[in-house]
Write a protein that holds these residues in place. Structure first.
Motif, mmCIF file in Angstrom:
data_model
loop_
_atom_site.group_PDB
_atom_site.id
_atom_site.type_symbol
_atom_site.label_atom_id
_atom_site.label_comp_id
_atom_site.label_asym_id
_atom_site.label_seq_id
_atom_site.Cartn_x
_atom_site.Cartn_y
_atom_site.Cartn_z
ATOM 1 N N SER A 89 0.598 -1.562 -0.186
ATOM 2 C CA SER A 89 -0.173 0.026 -0.388
ATOM 3 C C SER A 89 0.350 1.432 0.132
ATOM 4 N N ALA A 90 1.718 1.258 0.858
ATOM 5 C CA ALA A 90 2.760 2.209 0.995
ATOM 6 C C ALA A 90 3.527 2.336 -0.663
ATOM 7 N N ARG A 91 3.627 1.920 -1.310
ATOM 8 C CA ARG A 91 3.898 1.503 -3.101
ATOM 9 C C ARG A 91 3.203 2.596 -3.789
ATOM 10 N N ARG A 92 1.903 1.428 -3.675
ATOM 11 C CA ARG A 92 0.660 2.011 -4.294
ATOM 12 C C ARG A 92 -0.120 3.320 -3.941
ATOM 13 N N HIS A 93 -0.220 3.470 -3.000
ATOM 14 C CA HIS A 93 -0.345 4.551 -2.465
ATOM 15 C C HIS A 93 1.001 5.492 -1.318
ATOM 16 N N PRO A 94 1.139 6.469 -1.578
ATOM 17 C CA PRO A 94 2.608 6.235 -0.979
ATOM 18 C C PRO A 94 2.197 7.816 -0.408
ATOM 19 N N VAL A 136 4.642 5.573 8.066
ATOM 20 C CA VAL A 136 3.597 4.350 8.615
ATOM 21 C C VAL A 136 4.853 3.536 8.297
ATOM 22 N N ASN A 137 4.970 3.024 6.990
ATOM 23 C CA ASN A 137 6.583 2.096 6.100
ATOM 24 C C ASN A 137 7.278 2.609 6.807
ATOM 25 N N GLY A 138 7.230 3.791 6.515
ATOM 26 C CA GLY A 138 9.284 4.037 7.287
ATOM 27 C C GLY A 138 9.433 4.254 8.271
ATOM 28 N N ALA A 139 8.673 4.536 9.025
ATOM 29 C CA ALA A 139 8.670 4.541 10.910
ATOM 30 C C ALA A 139 9.012 2.781 11.162
ATOM 31 N N ALA A 140 7.842 2.117 10.203
ATOM 32 C CA ALA A 140 7.987 0.189 10.791
ATOM 33 C C ALA A 140 9.699 -0.006 10.151
ATOM 34 N N ASN A 141 10.309 0.105 8.971
ATOM 35 C CA ASN A 141 11.282 -0.256 8.836
ATOM 36 C C ASN A 141 12.789 0.569 9.711
ATOM 37 N N GLN A 142 12.294 1.478 10.624
ATOM 38 C CA GLN A 142 13.135 2.194 11.529
ATOM 39 C C GLN A 142 13.002 0.999 13.025
ATOM 40 N N PRO A 194 14.824 4.432 7.477
ATOM 41 C CA PRO A 194 13.510 4.381 6.798
ATOM 42 C C PRO A 194 13.299 3.269 5.916
ATOM 43 N N VAL A 195 14.434 3.247 5.536
ATOM 44 C CA VAL A 195 14.440 1.626 4.459
ATOM 45 C C VAL A 195 14.761 0.046 5.197
ATOM 46 N N ALA A 196 14.333 -0.709 4.783
ATOM 47 C CA ALA A 196 14.703 -1.926 5.648
ATOM 48 C C ALA A 196 14.268 -2.961 5.050
ATOM 49 N N GLU A 197 14.538 -3.908 4.600
ATOM 50 C CA GLU A 197 15.034 -5.089 3.826
ATOM 51 C C GLU A 197 14.308 -6.470 5.032
ATOM 52 N N THR A 198 12.748 -6.523 4.608
ATOM 53 C CA THR A 198 12.115 -7.476 5.551
ATOM 54 C C THR A 198 12.723 -8.906 5.644
ATOM 55 N N VAL A 199 12.650 -9.541 6.537
ATOM 56 C CA VAL A 199 13.110 -10.490 7.017
ATOM 57 C C VAL A 199 12.099 -11.776 5.708
ATOM 58 N N ALA A 200 12.910 -12.407 5.879
ATOM 59 C CA ALA A 200 12.012 -13.189 5.184
ATOM 60 C C ALA A 200 11.422 -14.631 5.938
ATOM 61 N N THR A 201 9.732 -14.857 5.868
ATOM 62 C CA THR A 201 9.762 -15.651 7.086
ATOM 63 C C THR A 201 8.547 -16.299 6.202
ATOM 64 N N SER A 202 8.010 -17.784 6.101
ATOM 65 C CA SER A 202 7.742 -18.527 5.822
ATOM 66 C C SER A 202 6.597 -18.297 5.902
#
Length: 515
Positions: free
Chosen positions: A11-16, A33-39, A159-167
């Protein structure tokens, strides 16, 4: 790979620039919100949090909740949401039982000392290493010296992060549920459980990025978390947050933000229906409101009908459990609805009504509600005995008594634990409550069982009257007696000014039993 935080990232990509969350005068976009979550994710990883670590969260409905929630998920952690009403011993139990490595705790509010109780519970727990105080502003210091704050954790983080891969089958959230007996148990819900249930929920009421949701149900509760927050973020809606239910404030926010969807528990609909003020334009609210959702407990048909008449909007009622992520059945737009019913099974979920031997009963007969599907928890955390009892051959046994009609609509009769056994005969409180709610003077009623030497249990009704209405306990008792089987009507009727409620708005029958 599947990580629930992809909802926010997409949603952050489509509607930043679009408003994601509104709280009072604060508007936060999806990008923010996405940037804060990345921090937060970067800060947690820098502080030693590893994939699969459990992190507890005590927070009111403010924007920090989704920030921390998705930040934990991005770091590969498991969110353990806690009720904001927990006392220190309860906080300690939950931190210990979940093996939480870290704990985020909001300051609290007037009359709600969350940080004091949370800190005391944290100090009593050896396994939990870090407490992060969620202050009103990120730059504010902790009111308890030497404690880290959320702002300190985020400070200097990208504010940029690579999400940890989870199954898909990795645990995303451990949600605590009281069940029928004993200490609360933590139901492990996977990324797949929660993602599919949010998608199913969004398909039920069909919000788009043009819609606005009002979230007053507490976000630590699975109903608000999945059906409102996660479904809303998935569809990029604007989400208005309110920490505490107040009928006038809810209506003012509906009017101000042109809210299109609202979800509540029955006591909230009762409160809105009984609002007598003149500060809001009910007609204007009705013009904007597209649909309401109800869950958490059975909605009295009278309340549903009166609310729909006043606000000119449909309420879709559903049924779910923490163990079901939560949605199991719902009244659905395509398949129609029946007032008083919990609807039909949602996509990918099977539901049956069975007897004590696990055999399906004929339509119309009472039995236990059991279900299986993508929504069923992988089990209770570190509770193998409870798992064996609750999940059998892939079917989750709810402990709820229900029926199914010829058209496939399901109905909840009552919780097994709330059932009253009077002289060997089963009395279901919901049935008695539905009858009593039809009396013109009755606003709300809760029926409980009380000890009785002769019958084992006796039926008692706790009643709140409508403003300006009067009726004696004897008259109400006789009125009910004429409309229900002789063994079911309440022998004891007590009038109260209000019924005790939990943080999620459920009527606390256990408190009524203590009176």
């Amino acid at each position: 790979m599947l990580n629930l935080s992809s909802f926010l990232e997409d949603s952050a990509r489509r509607h930043p620039a679009k408003d994601a969350f509104i709280f009072q005068d604060t508007h936060l976009s999806y990008a923010q919100v996405n940037g804060a979550a990345n921090q937060i994710a970067n800060g947690l990883i820098a502080n030693g949090i590893e994939p699969g670590d459990k992190i507890a969260l005590s927070c009111l409905n403010v924007p920090y909740f989704p920030m921390v929630y998705f930040g934990i998920l991005k770091a590969g952690g498991i969110v353990v949401p806690l009720s904001v009403l927990l006392k220190q011993d309860e906080v300690a139990y939950h931190l210990q039982d979940s093996d939480a490595k870290a704990y985020f705790c909001f300051l609290g509010a007037p009359g709600l000392p969350m940080l004091e109780e949370g800190h005391a519970g944290f100090v009593a727990t050896d396994s939990c290493k870090d407490l992060y105080v969620i202050t009103a502003k990120p730059t504010d210091p902790s009111p308890i010296p030497d404690l880290k704050t959320l702002g300190m954790l985020m400070n200097g983080q990208s504010p940029v992060a690579e999400t940890v891969a989870t199954s898909a089958e990795d645990t995303a959230v451990i949600i605590y549920t009281s069940g029928t007996t004993g200490q609360p148990k933590g139901a492990e819900l996977t990324h797949s459980n929660l993602a599919l249930n949010a998608i199913v929920s969004a398909d039920l009421f069909k919000p788009t990025s043009e819609d606005t949701l009002l979230i007053v149900l507490p976000l630590f509760h699975i109903f608000a978390m999945t059906v409102m927050m996660n479904a809303g973020v998935y569809r990029a809606t604007t989400n208005v947050l309110l920490p505490r239910f107040d009928a006038e404030v809810v209506l003012e926010l509906m009017e101000k933000h042109k809210v299109t969807f609202f979800a509540g528990v029955p006591t909230m609909y009762w409160g809105l229906l009984n609002y007598q003020g003149d500060k809001v334009d009910i007609g204007g609210i009705s013009d904007t409101l597209k649909m309401c959702l109800s869950g958490g407990a059975s909605l009295p048909v009278k309340v549903l009908e009166d609310f729909e008449a006043r606000f000119n909007v449909e309420i879709l009622e559903g049924y779910g459990m923490s163990e079901g992520s939560p949605v199991v059945t719902f009244n659905q737009i395509e398949s129609g609805r029946k007032p008083g019913s919990i609807g039909k099974p949602v996509w990918g979920v099977e539901v049956k009504i069975v007897d004590e031997d696990g055999k399906e009963v004929p339509n119309g007969e009472k039995g236990e509600i059991i279900y299986r599907g993508h929504n069923v928890t992988k089990g209770y955390y570190n509770k193998p005995e409870a798992n064996v009892k609750t999940i059998r051959n892939g079917w989750l046994h709810s402990g709820d008594v229900g029926t199914k009609d010829e058209e496939g609509f399901f109905y909840v009769v009552d919780r097994t634990k709330d059932m009253i056994i009077r002289g060997g005969l089963n009395v279901y409180p919901r049935e008695v409550e539905d009858v009593m709610m039809k009396h013109e003077a009755v606003s709300m009623v809760a029926v409980i069982g009380i000890p009785d030497d002769q019958y084992g249990e006796e039926v008692k009704a706790c009643v709140v009257l409508k403003p300006g209405q009067e009726v004696s306990s004897e008259a109400l008792r006789e009125w009910t007696k004429e409309r229900i089987a002789a063994y079911k009507y309440p022998r004891v009727v007590e009038f109260l000014t209000e019924l005790p409620q939990s943080a999620t708005g459920k009527i606390l029958k256990k408190e009524l039993r203590k009176m």
